[in-house]
Design a protein around this motif. Structure first.
Motif, mmCIF file in Angstrom:
data_model
loop_
_atom_site.group_PDB
_atom_site.id
_atom_site.type_symbol
_atom_site.label_atom_id
_atom_site.label_comp_id
_atom_site.label_asym_id
_atom_site.label_seq_id
_atom_site.Cartn_x
_atom_site.Cartn_y
_atom_site.Cartn_z
ATOM 1 N N ALA A 74 0.840 -1.198 0.000
ATOM 2 C CA ALA A 74 0.000 0.000 0.000
ATOM 3 C C ALA A 74 0.873 1.247 0.000
ATOM 4 O O ALA A 74 2.021 1.216 0.477
ATOM 5 N N PRO A 75 0.377 2.365 -0.539
ATOM 6 C CA PRO A 75 1.140 3.623 -0.477
ATOM 7 C C PRO A 75 1.535 3.999 0.945
ATOM 8 O O PRO A 75 2.615 4.560 1.165
ATOM 9 N N SER A 76 0.687 3.689 1.906
ATOM 10 C CA SER A 76 1.014 4.001 3.300
ATOM 11 C C SER A 76 2.235 3.227 3.784
ATOM 12 O O SER A 76 3.035 3.732 4.585
ATOM 13 N N ALA A 77 2.416 1.989 3.290
ATOM 14 C CA ALA A 77 3.583 1.198 3.677
ATOM 15 C C ALA A 77 4.863 1.813 3.119
ATOM 16 O O ALA A 77 5.904 1.833 3.782
ATOM 17 N N VAL A 78 4.789 2.317 1.881
ATOM 18 C CA VAL A 78 5.948 2.987 1.289
ATOM 19 C C VAL A 78 6.257 4.260 2.062
ATOM 20 O O VAL A 78 7.428 4.589 2.310
ATOM 21 N N TRP A 79 5.218 4.995 2.453
ATOM 22 C CA TRP A 79 5.430 6.213 3.228
ATOM 23 C C TRP A 79 6.074 5.901 4.578
ATOM 24 O O TRP A 79 6.922 6.650 5.079
ATOM 25 N N THR A 80 5.698 4.773 5.175
ATOM 26 C CA THR A 80 6.320 4.348 6.432
ATOM 27 C C THR A 80 7.812 4.087 6.232
ATOM 28 O O THR A 80 8.634 4.437 7.095
ATOM 29 N N SER A 81 8.182 3.503 5.082
ATOM 30 C CA SER A 81 9.595 3.281 4.776
ATOM 31 C C SER A 81 10.347 4.600 4.654
ATOM 32 O O SER A 81 11.495 4.724 5.095
ATOM 33 N N VAL A 82 9.679 5.600 4.059
ATOM 34 C CA VAL A 82 10.289 6.936 3.948
ATOM 35 C C VAL A 82 10.559 7.503 5.341
ATOM 36 O O VAL A 82 11.658 8.008 5.632
ATOM 37 N N LEU A 83 9.564 7.425 6.200
ATOM 38 C CA LEU A 83 9.715 7.964 7.556
ATOM 39 C C LEU A 83 10.810 7.233 8.327
ATOM 40 O O LEU A 83 11.579 7.850 9.079
ATOM 41 N N ASP A 84 10.898 5.916 8.145
ATOM 42 C CA ASP A 84 11.928 5.140 8.852
ATOM 43 C C ASP A 84 13.326 5.606 8.447
ATOM 44 O O ASP A 84 14.199 5.817 9.306
ATOM 45 N N LEU A 85 13.547 5.756 7.126
ATOM 46 C CA LEU A 85 14.858 6.214 6.664
ATOM 47 C C LEU A 85 15.139 7.644 7.123
ATOM 48 O O LEU A 85 16.273 7.991 7.453
ATOM 49 N N TRP A 86 14.091 8.473 7.146
ATOM 50 C CA TRP A 86 14.277 9.854 7.583
ATOM 51 C C TRP A 86 14.651 9.921 9.066
ATOM 52 O O TRP A 86 15.553 10.674 9.461
ATOM 53 N N LEU A 87 13.953 9.139 9.877
ATOM 54 C CA LEU A 87 14.245 9.133 11.305
ATOM 55 C C LEU A 87 15.621 8.548 11.592
ATOM 56 O O LEU A 87 16.278 8.932 12.570
ATOM 57 N N GLN A 88 16.064 7.630 10.739
ATOM 58 C CA GLN A 88 17.406 7.076 10.894
ATOM 59 C C GLN A 88 18.487 8.055 10.444
ATOM 60 O O GLN A 88 19.669 7.851 10.731
ATOM 61 N N GLY A 89 18.076 9.097 9.728
ATOM 62 C CA GLY A 89 19.029 10.087 9.234
ATOM 63 C C GLY A 89 19.802 9.649 8.014
ATOM 64 O O GLY A 89 20.846 10.245 7.684
ATOM 65 N N SER A 90 19.308 8.626 7.308
ATOM 66 C CA SER A 90 20.051 8.088 6.161
ATOM 67 C C SER A 90 19.420 8.407 4.813
ATOM 68 O O SER A 90 20.027 8.145 3.779
ATOM 69 N N LEU A 91 18.209 8.968 4.792
ATOM 70 C CA LEU A 91 17.512 9.184 3.523
ATOM 71 C C LEU A 91 18.286 10.142 2.615
ATOM 72 O O LEU A 91 18.567 9.823 1.452
ATOM 73 N N LEU A 92 18.627 11.317 3.131
ATOM 74 C CA LEU A 92 19.345 12.305 2.321
ATOM 75 C C LEU A 92 20.736 11.802 1.931
ATOM 76 O O LEU A 92 21.218 12.084 0.830
ATOM 77 N N GLU A 93 21.364 11.066 2.826
ATOM 78 C CA GLU A 93 22.697 10.535 2.521
ATOM 79 C C GLU A 93 22.641 9.535 1.369
ATOM 80 O O GLU A 93 23.506 9.536 0.488
ATOM 81 N N ILE A 94 21.615 8.688 1.362
ATOM 82 C CA ILE A 94 21.456 7.713 0.278
ATOM 83 C C ILE A 94 21.242 8.425 -1.056
ATOM 84 O O ILE A 94 21.873 8.104 -2.072
ATOM 85 N N VAL A 95 20.352 9.421 -1.050
ATOM 86 C CA VAL A 95 20.059 10.153 -2.277
ATOM 87 C C VAL A 95 21.301 10.907 -2.759
ATOM 88 O O VAL A 95 21.634 10.891 -3.954
ATOM 89 N N TRP A 96 22.014 11.567 -1.844
ATOM 90 C CA TRP A 96 23.178 12.353 -2.245
ATOM 91 C C TRP A 96 24.305 11.472 -2.770
ATOM 92 O O TRP A 96 25.045 11.870 -3.671
ATOM 93 N N THR A 97 24.455 10.279 -2.220
ATOM 94 C CA THR A 97 25.498 9.367 -2.709
ATOM 95 C C THR A 97 25.328 9.100 -4.200
ATOM 96 O O THR A 97 26.291 9.159 -4.978
ATOM 97 N N SER A 98 24.096 8.834 -4.616
ATOM 98 C CA SER A 98 23.858 8.552 -6.031
ATOM 99 C C SER A 98 23.911 9.823 -6.881
ATOM 100 O O SER A 98 24.467 9.809 -7.983
ATOM 101 N N ILE A 99 23.347 10.921 -6.376
ATOM 102 C CA ILE A 99 23.350 12.158 -7.163
ATOM 103 C C ILE A 99 24.772 12.644 -7.405
ATOM 104 O O ILE A 99 25.127 13.052 -8.521
ATOM 105 N N SER A 100 25.609 12.625 -6.379
ATOM 106 C CA SER A 100 26.985 13.106 -6.536
ATOM 107 C C SER A 100 27.751 12.244 -7.535
ATOM 108 O O SER A 100 28.500 12.772 -8.370
#
Length: 297
Positions: A74-100
């Motif tokens: 469900a979309p809510s499950a994907v959103w929960t995954s987003v929140l988990d990565l955000w609370l872990q502090g790794s979401l932006l780091e993961i995105v920046w690793t690939s963008i850079s």
């Protein structure tokens, strides 16, 4: 007789004046700042509506139990995954690793593909020798370069950049070749008449005239860079490489974490669209506007 000639001269003078006035009216394009409300309605609302429609259809499919929840979360499950990565502090780091990695690899491809494209476009022998190879490399899937790159360079960032270069350089070079081929010969003759030959002719005549095809090649080159990087990150996963979007997707597959898989796919899509909207679309509009093909609103 004299009266007839005078009348003809006056009519001709009036026609020329009317023609000049018409040309002046065409040149004097009325420009004004587009209201924020109009921008929101025309440019922001349509994509947001499309995204909302996709989410609604997605949720309806989940409610209808078209397939099991392990295959279509469900979309809510994907959103929960987003929140988990955000609370872990790794979401932006993961995105920046690939963008850079993607942007640096693209800049390297730009530095190599531009002179290569000019060389192929301007030297007949080089075109006959390398042109078909560039076209063949452009049609070769980027994922095919990952295994030999790993064998040659190992599991490191150099391997990632090598895969990006092999995927993006042919697109950039071929785009520039196409742009140069469309430069009117009159421009080149006029440049030679004014002394613009050699590198000066290339810089002041060929490159500006070939910009539309070159920009199209750059957009395609970025698309190939991003696709090549994702293929390399998915196949060549290693803790030493850090966690990028491709590794996030592969980790989700290995752990049977479908919300994580969908999250990685969505992030990959968002980054690709964002780079195009922030960099290449404004560049393309500027080129078209400079040629009078797009009116500033």
């Amino acid at each position: 007789m004299a009266s007839t000639e005078t009348t003809a001269k006056v009519t001709k003078s009036d026609d020329l004046a009317g023609l000049e006035a018409g040309l002046d009216a065409l040149d004097a394009v009325q420009s004004h700042r587009t209201p924020v409300r109009e921008v929101l309605l025309k440019k922001v609302l349509p994509p947001l509506t499309a995204v909302a429609l996709v989410i609604v259809v997605w949720q309806v499919l989940v409610w209808g139990k078209v397939t099991d929840e392990g295959s279509l979360p469900a979309p809510s499950a994907v959103w929960t995954s987003v929140l988990d990565l955000w609370l872990q502090g790794s979401l932006l780091e993961i995105v920046w690793t690939s963008i850079s990695r993607g942007l640096l690899g693209f800049l390297l491809a730009l530095a190599i593909g531009t002179p290569l494209g000019l060389l192929v476009a301007r030297v007949k022998f080089v075109r006959a020798a390398i042109g078909p190879i560039l076209s063949g490399l452009q049609s070769l899937p980027s994922v095919a370069w990952v295994p030999p790159a790993v064998i040659w360079l190992g599991l490191n960032n150099q391997m990632m950049y090598a895969v990006i270069l092999l995927g993006a350089v042919p697109s950039i070079a071929n785009g520039l070749v196409s742009g140069v081929d469309q430069v009117p010969p009159l421009f080149l003759r006029a440049g030679r008449t004014m002394g613009a030959t050699g590198l000066r002719g290339t810089w002041h005549i060929v490159m500006p005239a070939a910009l539309p095809g070159y920009v199209a090649g750059l957009k395609q080159g970025w698309a190939f860079s991003w696709r090549s990087l994702m293929a390399a990150e998915i196949i060549a996963s290693s803790p030493d490489l850090g966690l990028g979007l491709g590794q996030l997707l592969e980790n989700g597959r290995n752990n049977s974490d479908m919300p994580g898989v969908f999250l990685a796919i969505i992030l990959i899509l968002i980054v690709g669209i964002a780079i195009d909207l922030l960099i290449f679309s404004p560049l393309e509009r500027a080129v078209l506007r400079g040629r009078g093909l797009l009116v500033r609103s």
